[in-house]
Design a protein around this motif. Structure first.
Motif, short mmCIF file in Angstrom:
data_model
loop_
_atom_site.label_atom_id
_atom_site.label_comp_id
_atom_site.label_asym_id
_atom_site.label_seq_id
_atom_site.Cartn_x
_atom_site.Cartn_y
_atom_site.Cartn_z
N ILE A 54 0.85 -1.18 0.00
CA ILE A 54 0.00 0.00 0.00
C ILE A 54 0.89 1.24 0.00
CG2 ILE A 54 -1.84 1.26 1.17
CD1 ILE A 54 -2.67 -1.30 2.53
N LEU A 55 0.65 2.12 -0.92
CA LEU A 55 1.39 3.38 -0.98
C LEU A 55 0.72 4.47 -0.15
CD1 LEU A 55 2.44 3.61 -4.73
CD2 LEU A 55 3.63 2.52 -2.82
N LYS A 56 -0.60 4.49 -0.18
CA LYS A 56 -1.32 5.57 0.49
C LYS A 56 -2.76 5.15 0.73
CE LYS A 56 -2.46 9.15 -2.02
NZ LYS A 56 -2.40 10.41 -2.80
N ILE A 57 -3.30 5.63 1.85
CA ILE A 57 -4.72 5.49 2.14
C ILE A 57 -5.28 6.88 2.39
CG2 ILE A 57 -6.46 4.56 3.72
CD1 ILE A 57 -4.58 2.24 4.29
N VAL A 58 -6.40 7.19 1.77
CA VAL A 58 -7.06 8.48 1.95
C VAL A 58 -8.46 8.22 2.50
CG1 VAL A 58 -7.86 10.58 0.84
CG2 VAL A 58 -5.75 9.50 0.06
N ILE A 59 -8.78 8.91 3.56
CA ILE A 59 -10.12 8.80 4.13
C ILE A 59 -10.82 10.14 4.01
CG2 ILE A 59 -11.47 8.38 6.23
CD1 ILE A 59 -9.34 6.48 7.17
N SER B 274 -21.81 18.26 0.65
CA SER B 274 -21.66 17.97 2.07
C SER B 274 -20.28 17.43 2.41
CB SER B 274 -22.72 16.94 2.51
OG SER B 274 -22.57 15.72 1.78
N TYR B 275 -19.33 17.48 1.44
CA TYR B 275 -17.96 17.03 1.71
C TYR B 275 -17.42 17.78 2.92
CZ TYR B 275 -12.94 16.46 1.25
OH TYR B 275 -11.61 16.19 1.51
N TRP B 276 -16.75 17.03 3.83
CA TRP B 276 -16.40 17.65 5.10
C TRP B 276 -14.90 17.72 5.34
CZ3 TRP B 276 -18.52 15.61 10.45
CH2 TRP B 276 -18.19 16.54 11.46
N GLN B 277 -14.22 16.57 5.39
CA GLN B 277 -12.83 16.59 5.81
C GLN B 277 -12.07 15.42 5.18
OE1 GLN B 277 -12.49 16.89 10.05
NE2 GLN B 277 -10.31 17.39 10.02
N ARG B 278 -10.75 15.59 5.03
CA ARG B 278 -9.91 14.54 4.44
C ARG B 278 -8.69 14.30 5.31
NH1 ARG B 278 -8.11 14.21 -1.82
NH2 ARG B 278 -10.13 13.14 -1.81
N TRP B 279 -8.32 12.99 5.45
CA TRP B 279 -7.09 12.59 6.14
C TRP B 279 -6.28 11.71 5.20
CZ3 TRP B 279 -11.83 12.65 8.55
CH2 TRP B 279 -11.93 13.46 9.70
N VAL B 280 -4.99 11.96 5.12
CA VAL B 280 -4.10 11.19 4.26
C VAL B 280 -3.16 10.36 5.13
CG1 VAL B 280 -2.31 11.29 2.48
CG2 VAL B 280 -4.19 12.93 2.45
#
Length: 723
Positions: free
Chosen positions: A76-81, A93-99
């Motif tokens: 896995i190179l990256k996970i984005v939530i 309604s998009y709220w927040q992103r974590w990388v």
């Protein structure tokens, strides 16, 4: 949840993946992300998880791989939530992103913990993440074991690439065995039929630099449509006006702008001139500008030296061996004569025989005596460049820093985040090299005169006062070899660009108005130092915070006691106790892995590609006065088959693969996420872009004067030693 898979073939084809998301307000139950599917290399897979509870700020994600299939290991190179309300990510309604930068493997039947991309020192890590941070460090220490060595840098305790922690595996398309890659390359280039040929070359064209048949067998046709897939001719093997591999100007140019531009030094005392050069002193009055004697020439900073007499003495093959090498010293004069390049010209060469006799040659010697003597110097320099400057002082000395980083710095540590892109793949590549390149009969043993004396043989140590078995899986000592001798003299500070220039007395720009390695290199060095300084100051406000960082101090302690246990200059007390010291260490490591290594590796074809100019090995005996001829020179350079392999290796070693990410270019996928730190990286890229333009303008002028120096272009420099 978006998951970016790695570049290995078959990665995760049979993986069954569940995740637990860890936030400030708690953790989720396991959620299934994927079932067995076809390979998804470098692709993004998106999954939806519905949660009723609010986890608050997210900090980590636990990834479980319950499959035990052959193709279940998942890179896995990256996970984005992305946290959304009703309507999903495309809605308003998009709220927040974590990388979550990962760059790691989740093994079949195992699990991994990956952190959100914000960097924290141990002191500033949120309390609710400290347990996970320590847990991840303990797991890394179990996977990465030391092999401490006497008289050589420590390394990871692996004898095969298949024993490596999987995070260190090289991409599956990267060939581990260089001999296989070399044979395949030569086959593609249409010269495989020559690999077994042991005959000497029949002819050399002194004016055009290469064996005549090389143009037909190896290089692209000089005129007309290019046929086949042969090697492009290096500049020295072309009919380039004013360039002749046999000339003294070209010999001096190689030392300043060739593949080993950090070796020659300026003599500041007459005592530095080795014995035996009285004949060379008699030539000084006829040079431009003239000098009466060595004392006057040294005082005006005009005498330069390349001296491998002590370094190579006792390591050369016996006279009965098939390959030849000799301790050599070359004295050069800095001339202002424009017709001689306005640089260095050789005025004397000393070659020591096995019996201890010193044979000194000058430009007034028999023509083929002088050509042969210069070729012996080039061959000796090729051994030192390959074993010492390229392999030991970049790859080998850096491995302890990379290994200790894996063991003692959490991936959320700012120094881990800073150094990881420049250390990436270095441990795996070093193991691959030890496994298949440096052993008896391997590529370097076969092609280079130094042979088995390159690294020195290793035997188990009788005793050791080092770490317990839980820390070090193997302890060994190294018998005498070129790398062992050079490592005794090596100091970490010597790997900085300013110290390298100053120790060789070439930092003064008035010595050479045009010394591309110095001038272009200082642009890159300054950009690196400015970047590291700004980056470190984002996370450390004063020296006390550096000294009180437990992970950082354990990192340095392990480097000093296990990685470089013989080097007093790497003791903790002179290591990483202040912001300035930490900045110096990290700047030196980035410079060494990127610019310094690229110059020594990617420029090989321009010199080694012209076989008689810079052969990796020679045959026969040390030249005697008046006995060298055109025919004897042909017999001393490598035979046809070895030449084919040598040229193939030189071409292969000078090519950057997709693994070699350029210094001037985007960072690893969102590896640095903090806003302030990201600004320092973007400013670094701006500085590199400016340096790129300056160097290009300089090269436009250098082409007119002789040779461009492309090795320091930031767009061609690789970030890590893994080219």
């Amino acid at each position: 949840v978006g998951v970016v898979a790695g570049s290995h073939s078959n990665t995760g084809e049979e993986a069954v993946v569940d995740v637990i998301i860890v936030g400030f307000n708690g953790r989720t139950d396991p959620h299934r992300l994927r079932k067995p599917t076809r390979s998804s290399r470098m692709q993004v897979e998106v999954f939806t998880i519905e949660l009723e509870e609010d986890l608050g700020e997210l900090g980590a994600i636990e990834v479980y791989n319950s499959s035990t299939g052959v193709k279940a290991d998942f890179e896995i190179l990256k996970i984005v939530i992305d946290k959304t309300m009703e309507g999903g990510i495309e809605s308003s309604s998009y709220w927040q992103r974590w990388v979550f930068p990962c760059y790691g493997w989740v093994p079949a039947g195992g699990s991994r913990l990956f952190f959100e991309g914000t960097a924290f020192t141990p002191q500033r890590t949120p309390m609710w993440l400290r347990v996970q941070r320590q847990k991840e460090l303990e797991a890394a220490q179990q996977g990465y074991k030391w092999r401490t060595r006497k008289h050589l840098p420590g390394c990871i305790a692996c004898t095969s690439v298949y024993e490596l922690p999987k995070d260190e595996w090289l991409p599956s398309w990267y060939t581990f065995d260089q001999k296989v890659a070399l044979a395949d390359l030569c086959s593609q280039r249409g010269v495989a039929h020559l690999l077994g040929e042991e005959e000497s070359w029949e002819a050399i064209d002194p004016q055009n630099a290469a064996p005549k048949t090389l143009f037909g067998e190896f290089f692209e046709p000089k005129k007309g449509r290019i046929e086949g897939n042969r090697f492009p001719a290096p500049d020295l093997a072309k009919e380039t006006e004013g360039r002749n591999w046999m000339g003294d100007v070209e010999f001096g140019r190689e030392l300043l702008s060739g593949t080993h531009p950090n070796a020659v030094r300026c003599c500041t005392s007459i005592s530095e001139i080795p014995d035996g050069f009285q004949k060379a002193e008699a030539l000084l009055a006829r040079l431009s500008p003239p000098s009466k004697n060595f004392s006057e020439a040294v005082a005006s900073m005009r005498i330069f030296l390349l001296d491998y007499t002590d370094l190579l003495r006792g390591l050369c093959p016996p006279e009965s061996a098939s390959k030849t090498l000799a301790p050599v010293a070359c004295l050069l004069y800095r001339t202002d004569d424009a017709e001689k390049g306005g640089g260095l010209i050789p005025i004397g060469i000393r070659i020591d025989t096995h019996s201890g006799e010193m044979r000194v040659f000058t430009p007034e010697s028999n023509m083929w005596d002088w050509v042969t003597a210069k070729t012996f110097v080039q061959c000796a320099d090729a051994q030192v460049q390959t074993v010492v400057s390229d392999y030991l002082q970049t790859s080998m000395v850096v491995e302890p820093f990379a290994l200790a980083m894996r063991r003692q710095l959490s991936p959320m540590h700012p120094v881990f985040k800073l150094l990881f892109p420049y250390f990436r793949h270095s441990i795996g590549l070093n193991v691959a090299m030890r496994q298949s390149a440096w052993g008896p009969g391997d590529i370097y043993d076969s092609l280079f005169s130094i042979g088995s004396k390159a690294l020195g043989s290793e035997e188990p140590a009788e005793s050791d006062s080092g770490p317990s078995a839980s820390t070090s899986a193997d302890i060994s000592s190294s018998q005498d070899g070129l790398a062992v001798r050079a490592y005794r003299q090596w100091k970490f500070v010597d790997n900085t660009m300013p110290s390298s220039l100053q120790s060789r007395n070439v930092a003064d720009s008035s010595l050479f108005p045009e010394y591309a390695y110095r001038d272009d290199g200082m642009l890159i060095w300054t950009a690196i130092v400015d970047f590291v300084t700004s980056y470190v100051e984002v996370y450390y406000k004063n020296d006390d915070e550096v000294e009180e960082d437990p992970e950082l101090q354990e990192w340095w302690e392990e480097i000093a006691t296990l990685g470089h246990r013989d080097k007093e200059g790497l003791e903790r007390k002179v290591g990483c106790d202040t912001i300035d010291e930490l900045t110096r260490v990290c700047s030196t490591l980035i410079w060494t892995c990127s610019a310094q290594h690229s110059v020594l590796s990617l420029s090989r074809w321009g010199s080694y590609g012209c076989l008689p100019f810079r052969p990796a090995s020679l045959r026969g005996k040390v030249p005697e006065h008046g006995e060298c001829t055109y025919e004897s020179f042909l017999d001393q350079i490598p035979p046809v088959g070895e030449s084919a392999a040598g040229l193939g290796h030189a071409w292969l070693a000078s090519q950057r693969t997709d693994m070699g990410e350029p210094l001037l270019g985007p960072q690893l996928q969102e590896w640095i996420c903090d806003g302030s730190a990201l600004k320092t990286f973007n400013a670094f890229q701006d500085d590199l872009e400016k340096a790129e333009q300056v160097i290009k303008l300089r090269n436009n002028r250098r082409v007119n004067d002789g040779v461009a120096f492309n090795s320091m272009l930031p767009s061609t420099i690789c970030k890590s030693v893994a080219l």
